[in-house]
Design an enzyme around this catalytic site. Structure first.
Site, mmCIF file in Angstrom:
data_model
loop_
_atom_site.group_PDB
_atom_site.id
_atom_site.type_symbol
_atom_site.label_atom_id
_atom_site.label_comp_id
_atom_site.label_asym_id
_atom_site.label_seq_id
_atom_site.Cartn_x
_atom_site.Cartn_y
_atom_site.Cartn_z
ATOM 1 N N GLU A 21 36.149 -34.832 51.806
ATOM 2 C CA GLU A 21 35.538 -33.874 50.933
ATOM 3 C C GLU A 21 33.844 -33.172 51.644
ATOM 4 O O GLU A 21 33.384 -32.221 52.378
ATOM 5 C CB GLU A 21 35.267 -33.062 49.938
ATOM 6 C CG GLU A 21 36.746 -32.989 49.247
ATOM 7 C CD GLU A 21 37.030 -33.332 47.602
ATOM 8 O OE1 GLU A 21 36.960 -32.098 47.159
ATOM 9 O OE2 GLU A 21 36.281 -33.946 47.139
ATOM 10 N N GLU A 73 30.689 -27.694 39.614
ATOM 11 C CA GLU A 73 30.227 -27.819 37.349
ATOM 12 C C GLU A 73 28.204 -27.367 38.392
ATOM 13 O O GLU A 73 27.497 -26.652 37.996
ATOM 14 C CB GLU A 73 30.330 -28.552 36.957
ATOM 15 C CG GLU A 73 31.442 -28.213 36.600
ATOM 16 C CD GLU A 73 32.737 -29.387 36.125
ATOM 17 O OE1 GLU A 73 33.814 -29.203 36.431
ATOM 18 O OE2 GLU A 73 32.476 -29.621 37.886
ATOM 19 N N LYS A 98 36.600 -22.313 44.309
ATOM 20 C CA LYS A 98 36.951 -24.226 45.348
ATOM 21 C C LYS A 98 38.546 -23.816 45.855
ATOM 22 O O LYS A 98 39.053 -24.564 45.536
ATOM 23 C CB LYS A 98 36.900 -25.358 45.292
ATOM 24 C CG LYS A 98 36.668 -26.719 45.764
ATOM 25 C CD LYS A 98 36.228 -27.316 45.359
ATOM 26 C CE LYS A 98 36.386 -29.320 46.016
ATOM 27 N NZ LYS A 98 35.575 -30.195 45.651
#
Length: 119
Positions: A21, A73, A98
């Site tokens: 990622e 978050e 996402k």
């Protein structure tokens, strides 16, 4: 309280806990609802008395494209704080999507929604 909403802001970010990622990145989508009193702007037809949503959009995209974080978050919190820097904005609801999260089963989207205010 009145509401100004921006939906579907998109930016490439490198957020997540997994190395892939952080290396490859992915598209994040942000929805905002800004709470403010629009009466002064409406009475005078004056942009300076409301929130300039074009500027907010640019600032939010810069946060998403900026410094990576592990959690969406945390990303949502950073976006909320940027929105609350605008003096007329009293409250903000932020949803971070996402859609390409590394989940091993079929899914449509992953979201986190937070609400923050000056109070």
């Amino acid at each position: 309280m009145d509401r100004v909403a921006l939906r579907g802001l998109r930016a490439r970010g490198y957020h997540g806990v997994f190395p892939g990622e952080r290396e490859e990145g992915q598209t994040f989508v942000v929805d905002l609802t800004l709470g403010l009193d629009t009466r002064p702007a409406a009475a005078d037809d004056d942009l300076a008395k409301t929130v300039h949503y074009g500027i907010v959009a640019e600032e939010v995209v810069a946060v998403v494209a900026g410094e990576p974080v592990n959690l969406i978050e945390t990303l949502a919190e950073r976006i909320a704080q940027v929105c609350l820097r605008h003096e007329v904005v009293q409250e903000v609801e932020v949803t971070v999507h996402k859609p390409n999260a590394p989940i091993t089963v079929p899914f449509d989207d992953t979201t986190v929604t937070i609400t923050r205010s000056r109070v």
